[in-house]
Design a protein around this motif. Structure first.
Motif, PDB file in Angstrom:
ATOM      1  N   ASP A  88      -6.894   6.682   0.908  1.00  0.00           N
ATOM      2  CA  ASP A  88      -6.595   5.031  -0.109  1.00  0.00           C
ATOM      3  C   ASP A  88      -7.151   4.166   0.242  1.00  0.00           C
ATOM      4  O   ASP A  88      -6.972   3.188  -0.253  1.00  0.00           O
ATOM      5  CB  ASP A  88      -5.162   5.007   0.897  1.00  0.00           C
ATOM      6  CG  ASP A  88      -4.154   6.063   0.616  1.00  0.00           C
ATOM      7  OD1 ASP A  88      -4.168   6.914  -0.255  1.00  0.00           O
ATOM      8  OD2 ASP A  88      -2.927   6.014   1.275  1.00  0.00           O
ATOM      9  N   PRO A  96       0.278   4.349  -1.633  1.00  0.00           N
ATOM     10  CA  PRO A  96      -0.240   5.300  -1.218  1.00  0.00           C
ATOM     11  C   PRO A  96      -0.255   6.398  -1.858  1.00  0.00           C
ATOM     12  O   PRO A  96       0.502   6.616  -2.805  1.00  0.00           O
ATOM     13  CB  PRO A  96       0.733   5.151   0.267  1.00  0.00           C
ATOM     14  CG  PRO A  96       1.981   4.906  -0.308  1.00  0.00           C
ATOM     15  CD  PRO A  96       1.700   3.723  -1.307  1.00  0.00           C
ATOM     16  N   ASN A 106       1.782  12.278   2.384  1.00  0.00           N
ATOM     17  CA  ASN A 106       2.544  11.124   2.864  1.00  0.00           C
ATOM     18  C   ASN A 106       3.974  11.278   2.948  1.00  0.00           C
ATOM     19  O   ASN A 106       4.514  11.785   1.690  1.00  0.00           O
ATOM     20  CB  ASN A 106       1.988   9.937   2.151  1.00  0.00           C
ATOM     21  CG  ASN A 106       2.975   8.642   2.166  1.00  0.00           C
ATOM     22  OD1 ASN A 106       3.948   8.570   2.384  1.00  0.00           O
ATOM     23  ND2 ASN A 106       2.182   7.745   2.425  1.00  0.00           N
TER      24      ASN A 106
END
Length: 206
Positions: A88, A96, A106
């Motif tokens: 990121d 993200p 994530n």
């Protein structure tokens, strides 16, 4: 204007009439749903999973407003990003990302994808899941090249888009890169939507 209005109206009626328990299928080069031609009005909704997230960048009230608006217009097919790669800290990326590093995900973005599909199913919309691409903003092929060759490899961001495309195209010749991508596909195929309790492989929204 009259033709456009009539077309959207007919599309809306068609969406309501569709049995969402069936998969869209291909036969003789045509799309079918429940043995009838499948016609759709589609748009790119690439940011849907991030917008549906409960984490950074998410806004579920906005997501629901946008889906309601699209449904009212007769849109019944959305192209959604089902793969975005980190890290990121890279420029020009979705943040993200869904997969900040190989095999590490994530949880908020994945949850957002689940919620997006859940809300789409309520409106009998279908999702075209984009798993990878040439664009720099998603990470895509270029990031898989970096992961395969080592993190010291530098992506030649545009600037010269031709140079970037040549760099990204190395993906096809790198066994490690394609293996990492295959792992991502297998990961999604093994996923079950936490909101519907339906496995992705059985989800007719996809």
């Amino acid at each position: 204007m009259l033709l456009i209005t009539c077309y959207l109206l007919l599309s809306t009626v068609f969406v309501i009439a569709v049995d969402s328990s069936s998969f869209v299928k291909v036969k003789n080069g045509r799309l079918y749903l429940d043995n009838h031609d499948y016609f759709f009005v589609g748009t790119n909704f690439w940011y849907g999973a991030n917008l549906a997230s409960v984490g950074t960048g998410g806004n579920r009230m906005r997501l629901i407003r946008e889906l309601d608006h699209l449904h009212a217009l007769g849109v019944n097919n959305l192209r959604v990003q089902a793969g975005s790669e980190g890290p990121d800290t890279e420029p020009w990326r979705i943040i993200p990302s869904m997969q900040p590093s190989p095999g590490i995900y994530n949880a908020d973005v994945l949850d957002g994808l689940d919620f997006l599909l859940y809300e789409m199913s309520k409106r009998q919309m279908r999702a075209v899941m984009c798993l990878n691409n040439f664009w720099h903003w998603s990470g895509g092929f270029a990031q898989y090249v970096v992961w395969a060759n080592g993190m010291a490899t530098a992506i030649p961001y545009p600037g010269s888009y031709e140079q970037f495309e040549i760099f990204s195209a190395q993906f096809y010749g790198l066994t490690k890169a394609t293996e990492l991508f295959d792992n991502h596909i297998r990961f999604l195929l093994s996923r079950t939507n936490r909101y519907t309790n339906v496995a992705y492989t059985n989800d007719t929204t996809i």
